[in-house]
Design a protein around this motif. Structure first.
Motif, PDB file in Angstrom:
ATOM      1  N   GLU B  48      47.827  36.948  49.248  1.00 15.63           N
ATOM      2  CA  GLU B  48      46.929  36.456  50.285  1.00 15.63           C
ATOM      3  C   GLU B  48      45.488  36.855  49.951  1.00 15.63           C
ATOM      4  O   GLU B  48      45.251  37.842  49.251  1.00 15.63           O
ATOM      5  CB  GLU B  48      47.340  37.111  51.613  1.00 15.63           C
ATOM      6  CG  GLU B  48      46.863  36.392  52.826  1.00 15.63           C
ATOM      7  CD  GLU B  48      47.338  37.102  54.101  1.00 15.63           C
ATOM      8  OE1 GLU B  48      47.116  36.553  55.175  1.00 15.63           O
ATOM      9  OE2 GLU B  48      47.904  38.213  54.023  1.00 15.63           O
ATOM     10  N   ASN B  49      44.514  36.119  50.530  1.00 18.35           N
ATOM     11  CA  ASN B  49      43.112  36.530  50.406  1.00 18.35           C
ATOM     12  C   ASN B  49      42.955  37.955  50.898  1.00 18.35           C
ATOM     13  O   ASN B  49      43.479  38.317  51.942  1.00 18.35           O
ATOM     14  CB  ASN B  49      42.217  35.643  51.274  1.00 18.35           C
ATOM     15  CG  ASN B  49      41.858  34.356  50.563  1.00 18.35           C
ATOM     16  OD1 ASN B  49      41.923  34.301  49.342  1.00 18.35           O
ATOM     17  ND2 ASN B  49      41.492  33.351  51.310  1.00 18.35           N
ATOM     18  N   GLY B  50      42.225  38.778  50.146  1.00 20.24           N
ATOM     19  CA  GLY B  50      41.955  40.138  50.614  1.00 20.24           C
ATOM     20  C   GLY B  50      43.037  41.130  50.241  1.00 20.24           C
ATOM     21  O   GLY B  50      42.928  42.311  50.559  1.00 20.24           O
ATOM     22  N   LYS B  53      43.672  40.804  44.711  1.00 21.47           N
ATOM     23  CA  LYS B  53      43.856  40.150  43.409  1.00 21.47           C
ATOM     24  C   LYS B  53      42.630  40.328  42.522  1.00 21.47           C
ATOM     25  O   LYS B  53      42.745  40.723  41.369  1.00 21.47           O
ATOM     26  CB  LYS B  53      44.101  38.635  43.590  1.00 21.47           C
ATOM     27  CG  LYS B  53      45.390  38.283  44.273  1.00 21.47           C
ATOM     28  CD  LYS B  53      45.661  36.793  44.195  1.00 21.47           C
ATOM     29  CE  LYS B  53      44.600  35.931  44.855  1.00 21.47           C
ATOM     30  NZ  LYS B  53      44.466  36.115  46.308  1.00 21.47           N
ATOM     31  N   SER B  54      41.443  40.018  43.105  1.00 22.26           N
ATOM     32  CA  SER B  54      40.223  40.110  42.304  1.00 22.26           C
ATOM     33  C   SER B  54      39.959  41.537  41.866  1.00 22.26           C
ATOM     34  O   SER B  54      39.576  41.777  40.712  1.00 22.26           O
ATOM     35  CB  SER B  54      39.031  39.606  43.111  1.00 22.26           C
ATOM     36  OG  SER B  54      38.900  38.237  42.940  1.00 22.26           O
ATOM     37  N   THR B  95      35.635  33.230  38.075  1.00 21.77           N
ATOM     38  CA  THR B  95      35.745  32.047  38.942  1.00 21.77           C
ATOM     39  C   THR B  95      34.395  31.333  39.057  1.00 21.77           C
ATOM     40  O   THR B  95      34.331  30.203  39.483  1.00 21.77           O
ATOM     41  CB  THR B  95      36.226  32.397  40.358  1.00 21.77           C
ATOM     42  OG1 THR B  95      35.113  32.363  41.198  1.00 21.77           O
ATOM     43  CG2 THR B  95      36.780  33.745  40.463  1.00 21.77           C
ATOM     44  N   ASP B 175      40.241  34.700  36.498  1.00 24.78           N
ATOM     45  CA  ASP B 175      40.194  34.846  37.945  1.00 24.78           C
ATOM     46  C   ASP B 175      40.133  33.455  38.578  1.00 24.78           C
ATOM     47  O   ASP B 175      39.128  32.755  38.453  1.00 24.78           O
ATOM     48  CB  ASP B 175      38.968  35.679  38.338  1.00 24.78           C
ATOM     49  CG  ASP B 175      39.057  36.163  39.777  1.00 24.78           C
ATOM     50  OD1 ASP B 175      40.082  35.886  40.434  1.00 24.78           O
ATOM     51  OD2 ASP B 175      38.115  36.829  40.238  1.00 24.78           O
ATOM     52  N   GLU B 176      41.194  33.057  39.219  1.00 23.93           N
ATOM     53  CA  GLU B 176      41.313  31.752  39.879  1.00 23.93           C
ATOM     54  C   GLU B 176      40.754  30.595  39.043  1.00 23.93           C
ATOM     55  O   GLU B 176      39.809  29.923  39.450  1.00 23.93           O
ATOM     56  CB  GLU B 176      40.615  31.803  41.243  1.00 23.93           C
ATOM     57  CG  GLU B 176      41.309  32.806  42.141  1.00 23.93           C
ATOM     58  CD  GLU B 176      40.959  32.597  43.608  1.00 23.93           C
ATOM     59  OE1 GLU B 176      40.533  31.478  43.944  1.00 23.93           O
ATOM     60  OE2 GLU B 176      41.133  33.527  44.384  1.00 23.93           O
ATOM     61  N   ALA B 179      40.562  27.104  40.941  1.00 24.04           N
ATOM     62  CA  ALA B 179      40.051  27.074  42.314  1.00 24.04           C
ATOM     63  C   ALA B 179      39.292  25.786  42.660  1.00 24.04           C
ATOM     64  O   ALA B 179      39.420  25.264  43.756  1.00 24.04           O
ATOM     65  CB  ALA B 179      39.164  28.282  42.562  1.00 24.04           C
ATOM     66  N   SER B 207      44.944  34.716  38.312  1.00 20.27           N
ATOM     67  CA  SER B 207      45.209  34.753  39.746  1.00 20.27           C
ATOM     68  C   SER B 207      45.099  33.336  40.271  1.00 20.27           C
ATOM     69  O   SER B 207      44.338  32.518  39.740  1.00 20.27           O
ATOM     70  CB  SER B 207      44.194  35.655  40.448  1.00 20.27           C
ATOM     71  OG  SER B 207      42.891  35.149  40.282  1.00 20.27           O
ATOM     72  N   THR B 208      45.854  33.045  41.290  1.00 22.21           N
ATOM     73  CA  THR B 208      45.820  31.689  41.836  1.00 22.21           C
ATOM     74  C   THR B 208      46.342  31.670  43.270  1.00 22.21           C
ATOM     75  O   THR B 208      47.054  32.565  43.705  1.00 22.21           O
ATOM     76  CB  THR B 208      46.652  30.717  40.973  1.00 22.21           C
ATOM     77  OG1 THR B 208      46.497  29.395  41.485  1.00 22.21           O
ATOM     78  CG2 THR B 208      48.118  31.071  40.974  1.00 22.21           C
ATOM     79  N   HIS B 209      45.908  30.630  43.982  1.00 17.87           N
ATOM     80  CA  HIS B 209      46.466  30.375  45.306  1.00 17.87           C
ATOM     81  C   HIS B 209      47.409  29.195  45.262  1.00 17.87           C
ATOM     82  O   HIS B 209      47.972  28.797  46.277  1.00 17.87           O
ATOM     83  CB  HIS B 209      45.341  30.081  46.304  1.00 17.87           C
ATOM     84  CG  HIS B 209      44.596  31.307  46.685  1.00 17.87           C
ATOM     85  ND1 HIS B 209      45.143  32.273  47.492  1.00 17.87           N
ATOM     86  CD2 HIS B 209      43.373  31.749  46.362  1.00 17.87           C
ATOM     87  CE1 HIS B 209      44.277  33.248  47.647  1.00 17.87           C
ATOM     88  NE2 HIS B 209      43.191  32.964  46.967  1.00 17.87           N
TER      89      HIS B 209
END
Lengths: 352, 339
Positions: B48-50, B53-54, B95, B175-176, B179, B207-209
């Protein structure tokens, strides 16, 4: 693979051809700059004055060797120095509107000069004019910008985020400008005038003896910029990328700040603050050379900056009349339309 | 059977990430992480965001120091490498969108050779070959002299990947990377990463969503949950029901059949559907979207739908109505609700 190497060479040849063009234009305008002044001197007379001074009119020799040549050389040095400084600041801060003075170097210099002219002027009295044309101003401005340089390097070795350094630079220069304003407020009219005249910038007040100091300083500054061209290329992608490619950020920053402060500080010390050349020229260089590589951009900005400054100097003579304009106003009037043109042309690509 | 230490290209043992200030105060984003990645693996970091991951990626690439625990790249602590050594082992794609005008694709990719070239960055024949190879590997040959600020987002992301390939490192961290991309570019970029990992034996961490592409292409997933970090093949994590823990307390349900999330609906009325095939499946989806619970006909719900594509018959109480599209059918059903 052969094909792309060829393509790449073609791209570089284009840049090299533009560089060649500018390296022809600079000497041409240098000669034009020598020709123009309140007293008309023809080309044969100039050649005679330079190479056979003993047979020439001593008046002409004096004008050429003590006034016009030092002024034209100063124009070349100032244009090159401010443009290379501006290029480095735009790249490191990744900001198209950054210029050589963004770190507060010129406000440090003007504080030094203000303290000297406005402060000691009150003690010594009438001798302001002699102070103004002497080494005093140069030394004061150099000390002022040198102290700012030390402060910036100290800050940059402690602070990670480059944008914070940019903001601190802007804040420091605003604070110093306020101190200069206070000094101006409490000074008398004649002192104020000599300070204001200094802030208008002048290429003509640099003597041959001073050139012997200014010339090597600018050479050192430009040499450091050349040595930093690989760092500057990496800075284009931002500091995170640069670090991930193995660049030592602190060392690279120090090189760039050192070069910028030497270049901008020395020119400010000898000629006063000269605006807009340092912001406009790097953009002209990028667009005409069609490259972002600093091994080409550094020589490009040197040539274009020298050319722009020579043109500004020629225009400030008001060809055909006897009076001259402050060079700072000419560079602004020449530079601002270029910056506006850049902004309008580049609305789609908002960065460098 | 877990692999030997030496085989782990990236290895985190009881690792904690976060921020440390001089005054000994710490803000720990995530602790007790024990995960690893092997040679030739594409690893997706999901959470999840937060959830950190970053911060995790920044710690692995060495932009920020770890709080505690072991962070190893090729069996050595990351913090023990000098910047230059690390640049030969690991490259990074952020990103951030790079917008530099007058920078050609070739010149940008050539920056990847930074750790190998001399003080002035002079490219040798070998450097040029590697740059060209990298541009071909991401499918952009012919783009060498295009300016990067004239590229689409998808092309630009591929150029950034080519730059990291030119850096010729065992590990690539992104990083993403998907996105800003549209669906087809998302698949393409992740597919390129997968191919690079398996063909060139690199270890690629991103990292990815975007769960669907991650599940479809990655060899291993590091699943960052609120109280733990799980790792495994995507299918393992699905079968173990781990994905539902990504978004606790949220109205999202992980569909174990489809491998994607959908909104947890509070079904209102019931309906039963008769039919078969594609039209039958999509009719059920349309009903679920309109807050219906699809039940077996034995429950005798008062709405019954007969699918006979391209015609639908709805029986509501004693009324029988025919429709020729699901749009008009849904409008009719929602109208019934109003009454």
């Amino acid at each position: 693979m052969v094909e792309t190497s060829v393509n790449n060479i073609i791209q570089n040849t284009r840049s090299l051809r533009v560089l060649l063009l500018f390296s022809i234009l600079v000497p041409v305008f240098f000669v034009v700059d020598l020709l123009i002044g309140s007293y008309y001197i023809s080309i044969p007379e100039i050649i005679k004055a330079i190479f056979h001074a003993e047979n020439a009119d001593s008046q002409v020799v004096l004008i050429i060797t003590s006034f016009r040549i030092p002024k034209a050389v100063t124009a070349v040095l100032a244009g090159a120095a401010l443009s290379v400084a501006g290029l480095q600041m735009q790249t490191v801060f990744r900001n198209p509107l950054a210029g050589p003075y963004i770190l507060g170097v010129s406000s440090g210099a003007s504080l030094g000069v203000a303290l000297l002219v406005l402060g000691t002027g009150g003690l010594i009295g009438g001798s302001i004019v002699s102070i103004a044309s002497s080494w005093g101003i140069v030394a004061a401005a150099w000390v002022g910008s040198g102290l700012i340089l030390l402060l910036i390097i100290l800050i940059s070795s402690r602070i990670k985020e480059i944008m914070t350094i940019l903001i601190l630079g802007i804040l420091i220069s605003s604070a110093i400008s306020s101190i200069v304003n206070i000094l101006q407020f409490f000074s008398n009219e004649s002192m104020l005038k000599s300070f204001v005249v200094w802030t208008m910038g002048s290429l003509g007040s640099v003597t041959n003896v001073q050139l012997a100091v200014l010339f090597p300083s600018i050479l050192i500054g430009i040499l450091i910029a050349f040595l930093s061209s690989k760092f500057l290329d990496a800075f284009l992608l931002g500091e995170n990328y640069a670090r991930s490619m193995g660049m030592n950020i602190r060392f690279a920053r120090m090189m760039v700040f050192l070069s910028t402060a030497i270049l901008a500080g020395s020119i400010t010390a000898f000629c006063g603050p000269i605006g807009f050349i340092g912001i406009a020229v790097p953009h002209i260089a990028r667009m005409s050379l069609k490259t972002a590589k600093h091994s080409l951009l550094v020589p490009g900005t040197i040539l274009i900056g020298a050319l722009m400054m020579l043109i500004s100097d020629i225009l400030s003579q008001l060809p055909g009349s006897e009076s001259t304009l402050p060079v700072n106003s000419v560079t602004a009037l020449l530079g601002i339309p270029i910056v506006i043109w850049i902004i309008i042309r580049n609305t789609n690509s908002d960065r460098l | 059977m877990s692999p030997k230490e030496a085989e782990k290209v990236i290895s985190l043992e009881n690792a904690a990430i976060g921020y440390k200030w001089k005054s000994k105060t710490e803000y720990i984003v995530k602790s007790a992480m024990s995960v690893y990645a092997l040679k030739g693996e594409l690893v997706a970091v999901i959470g999840e965001n937060g959830v950190g991951k970053s911060t995790l990626l920044k710690t692995i690439v060495g932009f920020q120091p770890p709080v505690s625990g072991d962070f190893r790249i090729c069996s050595k602590q990351i913090s023990s490498y000098r910047e230059k050594e690390l640049a030969l082992l690991m490259s990074f794609v952020s990103t951030e969108i790079i917008r530099v005008s007058n920078l050609s694709v070739f010149d940008l990719v050539s920056l990847g050779r930074y750790p190998y070239t001399n003080w002035f960055g002079k490219l040798l024949a070998k450097d040029r070959d590697l740059i060209e190879e990298a541009i071909i590997a991401v499918g952009l040959s012919g783009y060498e002299n295009r300016m990067v600020n004239h590229l689409s987002d998808g092309e630009r992301q591929k150029v950034m990947i080519a730059r990291s390939l030119a850096q010729n490192t065992q590990v690539i961290v992104l990083d993403e990377p998907t996105a800003f991309l549209d669906l087809s570019n998302k698949y393409e970029v992740v597919h390129i990463l997968h191919r690079l990992a398996s063909e060139k034996g690199k270890t690629i961490l991103f990292s990815t969503h975007d769960l669907t592409t991650a599940i479809a292409e990655s060899d291993r997933i590091w699943l960052m949950l609120h109280d733990s970090v799980e790792q495994g093949a995507p299918e393992d994590l699905i079968l173990n029901g781990n994905f539902n823990a990504i978004f606790p307390n949220k109205n999202l349900l992980f569909d174990q059949e489809k491998g994607d999330f959908r909104i947890r609906k509070q079904p209102g009325r019931k309906a039963s559907v008769y039919g078969h095939g594609l039209a039958y499946n999509w009719t059920i989806k349309a009903l679920i979207r309109n807050n219906f619970e699809v039940v077996n006909s034995t429950e005798n719900p008062n709405i019954q739908i007969n699918v006979n594509f391209p015609e639908w018959t709805v029986m509501h109480l004693s009324d029988e109505t025919k429709f020729h599209s699901l749009l008009s059918l849904c409008r009719y059903l929602n109208g019934l609700e109003m009454e």
